[in-house]
Scaffold this motif. Structure first.
Motif, PDB file in Angstrom:
ATOM      1  N   HIS A 100       0.831  -1.207   0.000  1.00 10.80           N
ATOM      2  CA  HIS A 100       0.000   0.000   0.000  1.00 10.80           C
ATOM      3  C   HIS A 100       0.865   1.256   0.000  1.00 10.80           C
ATOM      4  O   HIS A 100       0.557   2.230  -0.702  1.00 10.80           O
ATOM      5  CB  HIS A 100      -0.927   0.007   1.218  1.00 10.80           C
ATOM      6  CG  HIS A 100      -2.045  -0.972   1.129  1.00 10.80           C
ATOM      7  ND1 HIS A 100      -2.949  -1.002   0.086  1.00 10.80           N
ATOM      8  CD2 HIS A 100      -2.418  -1.980   1.967  1.00 10.80           C
ATOM      9  CE1 HIS A 100      -3.834  -1.971   0.283  1.00 10.80           C
ATOM     10  NE2 HIS A 100      -3.526  -2.575   1.417  1.00 10.80           N
ATOM     11  N   LEU A 101       1.943   1.256   0.770  1.00 17.05           N
ATOM     12  CA  LEU A 101       2.817   2.433   0.799  1.00 17.05           C
ATOM     13  C   LEU A 101       3.465   2.654  -0.565  1.00 17.05           C
ATOM     14  O   LEU A 101       3.557   3.803  -1.040  1.00 17.05           O
ATOM     15  CB  LEU A 101       3.884   2.271   1.881  1.00 17.05           C
ATOM     16  CG  LEU A 101       4.811   3.479   2.096  1.00 17.05           C
ATOM     17  CD1 LEU A 101       4.027   4.700   2.556  1.00 17.05           C
ATOM     18  CD2 LEU A 101       5.918   3.148   3.095  1.00 17.05           C
ATOM     19  N   MET A 102       3.891   1.588  -1.204  1.00 14.18           N
ATOM     20  CA  MET A 102       4.489   1.730  -2.539  1.00 14.18           C
ATOM     21  C   MET A 102       3.461   2.181  -3.560  1.00 14.18           C
ATOM     22  O   MET A 102       3.789   2.949  -4.483  1.00 14.18           O
ATOM     23  CB  MET A 102       5.161   0.424  -2.938  1.00 14.18           C
ATOM     24  CG  MET A 102       6.398   0.107  -2.120  1.00 14.18           C
ATOM     25  SD  MET A 102       7.258  -1.394  -2.669  1.00 14.18           S
ATOM     26  CE  MET A 102       8.773  -1.257  -1.685  1.00 14.18           C
ATOM     27  N   TRP A 103       2.208   1.746  -3.395  1.00 13.26           N
ATOM     28  CA  TRP A 103       1.143   2.263  -4.264  1.00 13.26           C
ATOM     29  C   TRP A 103       0.961   3.759  -4.039  1.00 13.26           C
ATOM     30  O   TRP A 103       0.800   4.526  -5.006  1.00 13.26           O
ATOM     31  CB  TRP A 103      -0.167   1.524  -3.987  1.00 13.26           C
ATOM     32  CG  TRP A 103      -1.350   2.216  -4.597  1.00 13.26           C
ATOM     33  CD1 TRP A 103      -1.757   2.178  -5.891  1.00 13.26           C
ATOM     34  CD2 TRP A 103      -2.253   3.109  -3.926  1.00 13.26           C
ATOM     35  NE1 TRP A 103      -2.863   2.977  -6.076  1.00 13.26           N
ATOM     36  CE2 TRP A 103      -3.180   3.556  -4.887  1.00 13.26           C
ATOM     37  CE3 TRP A 103      -2.368   3.557  -2.614  1.00 13.26           C
ATOM     38  CZ2 TRP A 103      -4.213   4.438  -4.560  1.00 13.26           C
ATOM     39  CZ3 TRP A 103      -3.391   4.435  -2.287  1.00 13.26           C
ATOM     40  CH2 TRP A 103      -4.307   4.860  -3.265  1.00 13.26           C
ATOM     41  N   MET A 104       0.988   4.198  -2.783  1.00 15.04           N
ATOM     42  CA  MET A 104       0.873   5.627  -2.500  1.00 15.04           C
ATOM     43  C   MET A 104       1.978   6.406  -3.203  1.00 15.04           C
ATOM     44  O   MET A 104       1.743   7.502  -3.728  1.00 15.04           O
ATOM     45  CB  MET A 104       0.919   5.867  -0.988  1.00 15.04           C
ATOM     46  CG  MET A 104      -0.308   5.357  -0.242  1.00 15.04           C
ATOM     47  SD  MET A 104      -0.042   5.240   1.553  1.00 15.04           S
ATOM     48  CE  MET A 104       0.065   6.965   1.998  1.00 15.04           C
ATOM     49  N   GLY A 108       2.147   9.569  -7.011  1.00 13.46           N
ATOM     50  CA  GLY A 108       2.874  10.806  -7.257  1.00 13.46           C
ATOM     51  C   GLY A 108       2.781  11.822  -6.132  1.00 13.46           C
ATOM     52  O   GLY A 108       3.397  12.891  -6.215  1.00 13.46           O
ATOM     53  N   HIS A 109       2.052  11.484  -5.059  1.00 11.66           N
ATOM     54  CA  HIS A 109       1.863  12.426  -3.950  1.00 11.66           C
ATOM     55  C   HIS A 109       2.790  12.156  -2.775  1.00 11.66           C
ATOM     56  O   HIS A 109       2.773  12.922  -1.798  1.00 11.66           O
ATOM     57  CB  HIS A 109       0.416  12.373  -3.457  1.00 11.66           C
ATOM     58  CG  HIS A 109      -0.598  12.705  -4.497  1.00 11.66           C
ATOM     59  ND1 HIS A 109      -0.645  13.928  -5.139  1.00 11.66           N
ATOM     60  CD2 HIS A 109      -1.606  11.961  -5.032  1.00 11.66           C
ATOM     61  CE1 HIS A 109      -1.647  13.930  -6.006  1.00 11.66           C
ATOM     62  NE2 HIS A 109      -2.245  12.755  -5.959  1.00 11.66           N
ATOM     63  N   LEU A 110       3.575  11.100  -2.826  1.00 15.72           N
ATOM     64  CA  LEU A 110       4.368  10.661  -1.679  1.00 15.72           C
ATOM     65  C   LEU A 110       5.666  10.057  -2.184  1.00 15.72           C
ATOM     66  O   LEU A 110       5.708   9.430  -3.251  1.00 15.72           O
ATOM     67  CB  LEU A 110       3.566   9.646  -0.856  1.00 15.72           C
ATOM     68  CG  LEU A 110       4.226   8.943   0.321  1.00 15.72           C
ATOM     69  CD1 LEU A 110       3.198   8.705   1.442  1.00 15.72           C
ATOM     70  CD2 LEU A 110       4.834   7.600  -0.082  1.00 15.72           C
ATOM     71  N   ARG A 127       5.739  16.751  -1.948  1.00 23.26           N
ATOM     72  CA  ARG A 127       5.290  15.378  -1.768  1.00 23.26           C
ATOM     73  C   ARG A 127       5.416  14.986  -0.291  1.00 23.26           C
ATOM     74  O   ARG A 127       6.310  15.472   0.406  1.00 23.26           O
ATOM     75  CB  ARG A 127       6.099  14.402  -2.628  1.00 23.26           C
ATOM     76  CG  ARG A 127       5.920  14.608  -4.132  1.00 23.26           C
ATOM     77  CD  ARG A 127       6.580  13.482  -4.915  1.00 23.26           C
ATOM     78  NE  ARG A 127       8.019  13.429  -4.680  1.00 23.26           N
ATOM     79  CZ  ARG A 127       8.932  14.107  -5.376  1.00 23.26           C
ATOM     80  NH1 ARG A 127       8.549  14.926  -6.347  1.00 23.26           N
ATOM     81  NH2 ARG A 127      10.214  13.989  -5.101  1.00 23.26           N
ATOM     82  N   ILE A 128       4.545  14.100   0.174  1.00 26.68           N
ATOM     83  CA  ILE A 128       4.640  13.605   1.539  1.00 26.68           C
ATOM     84  C   ILE A 128       5.905  12.754   1.654  1.00 26.68           C
ATOM     85  O   ILE A 128       6.129  11.836   0.863  1.00 26.68           O
ATOM     86  CB  ILE A 128       3.400  12.767   1.918  1.00 26.68           C
ATOM     87  CG1 ILE A 128       2.116  13.587   1.743  1.00 26.68           C
ATOM     88  CG2 ILE A 128       3.537  12.231   3.341  1.00 26.68           C
ATOM     89  CD1 ILE A 128       2.032  14.818   2.610  1.00 26.68           C
ATOM     90  N   ALA A 129       6.754  13.069   2.628  1.00 27.75           N
ATOM     91  CA  ALA A 129       8.020  12.363   2.835  1.00 27.75           C
ATOM     92  C   ALA A 129       7.784  11.226   3.822  1.00 27.75           C
ATOM     93  O   ALA A 129       7.580  11.459   5.013  1.00 27.75           O
ATOM     94  CB  ALA A 129       9.081  13.321   3.373  1.00 27.75           C
ATOM     95  N   ALA A 130       7.801   9.990   3.335  1.00 23.24           N
ATOM     96  CA  ALA A 130       7.456   8.830   4.154  1.00 23.24           C
ATOM     97  C   ALA A 130       8.693   8.014   4.482  1.00 23.24           C
ATOM     98  O   ALA A 130       9.457   7.634   3.586  1.00 23.24           O
ATOM     99  CB  ALA A 130       6.443   7.951   3.425  1.00 23.24           C
ATOM    100  N   VAL A 131       8.883   7.730   5.764  1.00 23.07           N
ATOM    101  CA  VAL A 131       9.916   6.802   6.215  1.00 23.07           C
ATOM    102  C   VAL A 131       9.228   5.490   6.563  1.00 23.07           C
ATOM    103  O   VAL A 131       8.270   5.465   7.349  1.00 23.07           O
ATOM    104  CB  VAL A 131      10.672   7.345   7.441  1.00 23.07           C
ATOM    105  CG1 VAL A 131      11.645   6.299   7.988  1.00 23.07           C
ATOM    106  CG2 VAL A 131      11.419   8.621   7.080  1.00 23.07           C
TER     107      VAL A 131
END
Length: 353
Positions: A100-104, A108-110, A127-131
């Motif tokens: 799901h995170l990789m889909w996000m 293009g938003h993350l 873009r949302i910066a996700a760790v």
């Protein structure tokens, strides 16, 4: 209208929401449905620029959610630790959540970030910066081979336990009032996990770990000590909160604590049904800053994983929290540190840039 202060957050459980309703993930991610705490529109509105996205495998529970809420709202309480979960059970769930995170990211938003440079670039690009964070290491297994697979997939932060036992150590139960000194420390495999995380520059999260496990990490780790979403035991004596002794160890390691918005870990009486205004949050901020210094405190919301104060409500309410900090006497420089600068500096110390 000025832009909201950018927030980089220590912990959220948004991936769990997607896991529970995968058929509607597009709507959950890109539309303000009024459900939960996070979605792209409310992140934008509140200045939520990024944070740690947790992979967390739920425990089967002996009581329903309504019963759990009833218990948490009526302290004192002492819930038993759930049974352990095996790697065979945890791995498919964890893989689905990372999917799901990789889909996000593909929307293009993350951006999934592996360095502080990646975080800064994502924030600059809007873009949302996700760790990628793992809350409980059941999906890794005792031989640690999977740790290297997860690292290759982007894992940069890991909590050895959630509030249950694993092959690596023991979590704290949900209990109030209670010391965090509730059981044994890390196992030999847990100590090996800490050393391997150090070698890979994976940040170790002490939230949910009991006191003896905390001490074991402190004795072994060569990295700053970090609790991504924990509060001050001196203000709210929950098993999930950190004593002043633990805070001193974090300070001395040049580590950090992200303040948890969960009302049961904020309220001095341990009530999990909320409170009016901002006073408990401000008291925890004051105490953490007093104990750690203003460069070692940030936010660790637990959005989508906890009941948060009514005054905050969700990610769109973050500017109201910032306004409360300003009214409390925190200046602009300190607010920016708490909102995002301290987390970025901590990650540079932990990851090496």
């Amino acid at each position: 209208m000025t832009d909201p202060v950018a927030v980089f957050d220590g912990h959220n459980d948004f991936l769990l929401r997607l896991l529970r309703d995968p058929d509607n993930r597009e709507t959950t991610w890109t539309s303000d449905t009024g459900q939960g705490h996070l979605d792209l529109p409310r992140m934008r509105a509140g200045g939520f620029a990024g944070g740690f996205f947790a992979v967390y495998v739920s425990s089967p529970v002996a009581h329903d959610d309504a019963e759990f809420d009833r218990i948490m709202k009526n302290p004192p309480y002492a819930l038993p630790l759930p049974d352990p979960i095996g790697q065979d059970q945890a791995l498919p769930v964890a893989m689905a959540m990372v999917g799901h995170l990789m889909w996000m990211e593909r929307t293009g938003h993350l951006s999934i970030c592996r360095s502080t440079a990646d975080i800064r670039a994502a924030m600059a690009a809007g873009r949302i910066a996700a760790v990628l964070h793992m809350e409980g290491a059941e999906a890794i297994g005792p031989d640690l081979d999977a740790l290297h697979v997860w690292h290759a997939a982007g894992l940069r932060s890991l909590g050895p336990v959630w509030s249950r036992p694993t092959v690596f150590g023991h979590g704290v139960p949900f209990a109030f009032p209670s010391s965090p000194d509730t059981g044994d420390g890390l196992t030999d495999r847990g100590k090996d996990l800490v050393r391997e995380c150090n070698a890979l520059k994976i940040m170790i999260d002490l939230s949910h770990l009991n006191e003896k496990g905390f001490d074991d990490v402190a004795a072994i780790s060569d990295a700053p000590l970090v609790a991504t979403h924990s509060n001050a035991h001196a203000i709210c004596p929950s098993s999930r909160n950190l004593t002043d002794r633990q805070l001193a160890m974090i300070r001395d390691s040049d580590g950090m604590v992200g303040l948890n918005f969960a009302v049961g870990f904020l309220d001095p009486e341990g009530r999990g049904d909320g409170f009016d205004g901002w006073d408990p949050i401000l008291r925890h901020f004051d105490h953490l800053i007093e104990q750690l210094g203003e460069d070692r405190v940030g936010l660790g919301s637990d959005f989508d994983g906890a009941t948060v104060p009514v005054a905050l409500q969700d990610a769109a309410g973050l500017p109201r929290l910032i306004a409360a900090l300003r009214a409390h006497g925190y200046d602009a420089a300190l607010i920016e540190k708490l909102a995002h600068r301290n987390w970025l500096a901590l990650l540079e110390r932990s990851w090496g840039g």
